[in-house]
Design a protein around this motif. Structure first.
Motif, PDB file in Angstrom:
ATOM      1  N   ALA A   1       1.569  -1.517  12.548  1.00 15.08           N
ATOM      2  CA  ALA A   1       1.421  -2.366  11.171  1.00 15.08           C
ATOM      3  C   ALA A   1       1.696  -1.398   9.979  1.00 15.08           C
ATOM      4  O   ALA A   1       0.989  -0.116   9.828  1.00 15.08           O
ATOM      5  N   ARG A   2       2.635  -1.521   9.142  1.00 20.76           N
ATOM      6  CA  ARG A   2       3.122  -0.823   8.151  1.00 20.76           C
ATOM      7  C   ARG A   2       2.361   0.031   7.203  1.00 20.76           C
ATOM      8  O   ARG A   2       2.072   0.924   6.915  1.00 20.76           O
ATOM      9  N   GLU A   3       1.307  -0.984   6.911  1.00 21.35           N
ATOM     10  CA  GLU A   3       0.243  -0.287   6.000  1.00 21.35           C
ATOM     11  C   GLU A   3      -0.656   0.501   6.617  1.00 21.35           C
ATOM     12  O   GLU A   3      -1.486   1.417   5.936  1.00 21.35           O
TER      13      GLU A   3
ATOM     14  N   PRO B   1      11.473  -0.055   9.940  1.00 19.89           N
ATOM     15  CA  PRO B   1      11.589  -1.005  11.296  1.00 19.89           C
ATOM     16  C   PRO B   1      10.391  -1.955  11.121  1.00 19.89           C
ATOM     17  O   PRO B   1       9.215  -1.474  10.665  1.00 19.89           O
ATOM     18  N   GLN B   2      10.494  -3.224  11.523  1.00 17.10           N
ATOM     19  CA  GLN B   2       9.507  -4.103  11.568  1.00 17.10           C
ATOM     20  C   GLN B   2       8.290  -3.557  12.488  1.00 17.10           C
ATOM     21  O   GLN B   2       8.420  -2.785  13.387  1.00 17.10           O
TER      22      GLN B   2
ATOM     23  N   LEU C   1       4.425   7.597  10.542  1.00 15.32           N
ATOM     24  CA  LEU C   1       5.318   6.503  10.981  1.00 15.32           C
ATOM     25  C   LEU C   1       5.141   6.049  12.352  1.00 15.32           C
ATOM     26  O   LEU C   1       5.321   4.895  12.492  1.00 15.32           O
ATOM     27  N   ILE C   2       4.458   6.754  12.985  1.00 13.59           N
ATOM     28  CA  ILE C   2       4.030   6.351  14.525  1.00 13.59           C
ATOM     29  C   ILE C   2       3.231   5.082  14.567  1.00 13.59           C
ATOM     30  O   ILE C   2       3.592   4.043  14.920  1.00 13.59           O
TER      31      ILE C   2
ATOM     32  N   PRO D   1       0.807  -1.147  -0.094  1.00 14.57           N
ATOM     33  CA  PRO D   1      -0.015   0.086  -0.064  1.00 14.57           C
ATOM     34  C   PRO D   1       0.937   1.325  -0.065  1.00 14.57           C
ATOM     35  O   PRO D   1       0.564   2.258  -0.763  1.00 14.57           O
ATOM     36  N   VAL D   2       1.925   1.309   0.744  1.00 12.70           N
ATOM     37  CA  VAL D   2       2.574   2.340   0.887  1.00 12.70           C
ATOM     38  C   VAL D   2       3.339   2.946  -0.675  1.00 12.70           C
ATOM     39  O   VAL D   2       3.399   3.776  -0.966  1.00 12.70           O
TER      40      VAL D   2
END
Length: 625
Positions: A530-532, A578-579, A524-525, A380-381
């Motif tokens: 979850a990165r998405e 970061p994961q 980012l926070i 998505p990013v």
């Protein structure tokens, strides 16, 4: 065991069709969990016999021997021997064998005989054995191993009723006896006993199995091309290229339809709900936030479709074989290819899949670099930023430019993983990588129902993730972006005065050298959970800030508010980002230490910052700032 229930364990070599047999037996009556205290996946399902007895069927991880060399194999051994905490001892063992390749499974059968449990041998893929003219003396082999034999074709559900009937006979006999028959005599064999077992397996093979009259020459001919050191690698890279092109090209219409549906839903909600906080929460917080992530579901499913098909065809093992030399040069074991490929879907199953690697050092190296593979949560990013800044046009007469950029991002992650593993092997634990041995399965036609079932499972997991993680986080982002309200007479967007605006402005100076504005800093926070969610956070922040006044889509809003240098910097950050917290938790469980997830977090932050810093400043120097 009660009179109406029994516990059945399926055990067999990898690529024997064991999971297909499990699916044929249990159908939709199955559940997936983890064994207590470990991250090894536990698949259990129910089957009802003709007499109404319920059998609980356990699908154990594949193994070649009870002499466990990996965590997966250790779970299989302990489950068979009744050593797992909180797990009942299996009442009956079903050894699943590839009928076309009995050589290796015979040694496992000899070990299982020592366990003392009732056993049934399921000769799976028997239709292929018949086509090849492979002659197996089933009666003689059954007498030799002391267990009944049932021929099955799991993908077509042939032999399933006969197998269930045999299991019922075994369970009924145990009921009549009132206890388990046989004594567990298995223990770790010596080298001499291993050689003796190997010789006995060879004798059994020679006595009861005749060579095929029509051997499978097609597999050899295909492998001559697919495993060629040059042509094979070219085909592998071409397949990967097509896969990443398809993620854009095929998903486009589905994504457009999903996006239109979400926009319609948001508009409909806005007309029904009066202006105010409730409307803002529903439209900007829930629909704009979660919808901006769900729109990427078609791309994620296309990626999974390729991975599932390649696995089912039998190509994945060949890909691992082809990559062995390249990966060995970077300090990775050949078996690391499959965990790393799994990490393209999600780093969590990728990290868990490293249990197939015997060496602790090789396993740890693979765990540490798995997050550098471009997982589906990054899609998505990547898609958002590429859509905002990379024009949709064809280059070289056939390639989609956006797809090329996506391929480049994936390639950067792969090369970074190889570089990190090379450095880790040279600096932290030196030594030779263990040789790579793998049984190459025969080529098979994927079962359409199995493919669809797996795709549905992946969609369910993604949507469930959106509900459990993304939805509450987006509500939190909406609250932070809405409160407190700006004071009377305040100038500028209201979000500047909110908690999110204050937090973003507080963090932004640390990220200014890499070109991040405060909205990027805010995203980012929650992206750490979850990165998405970063996409949902941007959707929420820009919706609250009325960025849609400029352009109707989030990508359009970003193209107005960000420079190209900022967009490229954001992409560079997410290549190494970061994961998510869940992955770090799984790494902790796999390594049984907080040291390695801490090391992983620190080195990924450092890599992300350095990469974003270099890309941003280079882009500014080129006039893209």
């Amino acid at each position: 065991m009660t009179a109406q229930s029994a516990r059945i364990a399926l055990i067999g070599n990898p690529n024997s069709g064991k999971t297909a047999l499990f699916n044929a037996l249990t159908g939709s009556r199955q559940k997936v969990a983890n064994y207590a205290g470990v991250t090894v996946e536990k698949k259990e399902g129910l089957v009802t016999t003709a007499s109404g007895r319920t059998l609980s069927v356990l699908d154990l991880p594949g193994t070649y021997s009870l002499r466990a060399r990996s965590p997966d194999e250790a779970v299989t051994r302990d489950a068979v021997l009744g050593r797992l905490a909180g797990e009942a001892t299996p009442d009956v063992l079903v050894c699943v064998a590839d009928a076309t390749n009995l050589r290796l499974v015979l040694r496992l059968i000899l070990e299982l005989r020592q366990v003392g449990r009732p056993m049934v041998l399921a000769l799976n893929m028997y239709d292929i054995a018949q086509r090849q003219g492979l002659r197996i003396d089933i009666e003689g082999l059954s007498r030799e191993i002391g267990a009944p034999i049932v021929t099955t074709v799991a993908t077509r559900k042939r032999g399933i009723d006969e197998l269930v009937a045999q299991l019922e006979v075994k369970v009924a006999a145990m009921d009549a006896a009132g206890e388990l028959t046989g004594q567990n005599e298995w223990r770790e064999p010596t080298a001499a006993e291993i050689r003796e077992a190997h010789a006995k397996a060879q004798r059994i093979m020679k006595t009861y199995v005749r060579p095929p009259e029509h051997p499978d020459t097609m597999t050899g001919k295909v492998d001559a091309v697919l495993l060629h050191p040059l042509a094979g690698l070219a085909i592998l890279f071409a397949l990967l290229f097509v896969m990443f092109q398809a993620v854009f090209a095929w998903a486009g219409p589905l994504m457009d339809g999903t996006e239109a549906g979400i926009a319609w839903l948001g508009g409909a909600a806005a007309t029904v709900i009066p202006d105010g906080l409730v409307q803002s929460l529903i439209v900007d917080g829930l629909i704009a936030g979660v919808g901006s992530v769900l729109v990427f579901l078609p791309q994620i499913l296309i990626l999974f479709l390729f991975i599932i098909l390649l696995e089912d065809f039998g190509y994945m093992a060949r890909a691992a074989f082809l990559m062995d030399k390249i990966m060995g040069g970077a300090g990775l074991h050949g078996r690391a290819f499959i965990p790393l490929l799994s990490s393209f879907a999600c780093a969590i199953p990728g990290v868990m899949a490293t249990r197939v690697i015997d060496s602790k050092r090789d396993r740890l190296t693979t765990i540490m670099v798995a997050p550098l593979m471009t997982c589906s949560a990054r899609i998505p990013v990547y898609t958002l930023i590429i859509a905002a800044f990379i024009p949709e046009r064809t280059v070289w007469g056939f390639a989609n430019l956006q797809g090329l950029v996506m391929f480049g991002l994936y390639a950067t992650g792969i090369l970074s993983a190889l570089a990190v593993s090379f450095v880790a092997r040279r600096l932290f634990w030196r030594g030779q990588v263990e040789p790579f041995l793998m049984e190459l399965p025969t080529y098979k036609t994927p079962d359409p129902m199995n493919v669809l079932r797996n795709l549905w499972l992946r969609a369910e997991i993604f949507i469930n993730r959106a509900g459990r993680i993304i939805l509450p986080l987006n509500i939190l982002i909406w609250v932070l972006a809405t409160f407190p309200a700006p004071p009377e007479g305040a100038e500028g967007p209201a979000i500047d005065y909110s908690f999110a605006g204050q937090l973003g402005h507080m963090v932004q100076p640390l990220l200014a050298p890499i070109g991040f504005n405060w909205q990027m800093s805010v995203a980012l926070i929650p992206g750490m959970a979850a990165r998405e969610v970063a996409v949902g956070a941007l959707g929420t922040v820009y919706a609250v800030a009325d960025a849609e006044e400029h352009v109707g889509t989030l990508a359009g809003a970003l193209s107005v508010d960000w420079t190209l240098a900022m967009g490229l910097s954001f992409l560079a950050w997410y290549v190494f980002a970061p994961q998510c917290a869940a992955t770090l938790a799984v790494v902790k469980r796999e390594t049984n230490s907080w040291l390695w997830p801490s090391v992983m977090f620190v080195y990924l932050v450092a890599l992300a910052y350095l990469a974003a810093f270099g890309v941003y400043n280079a882009a500014v120097a080129l006039g893209w700032g």
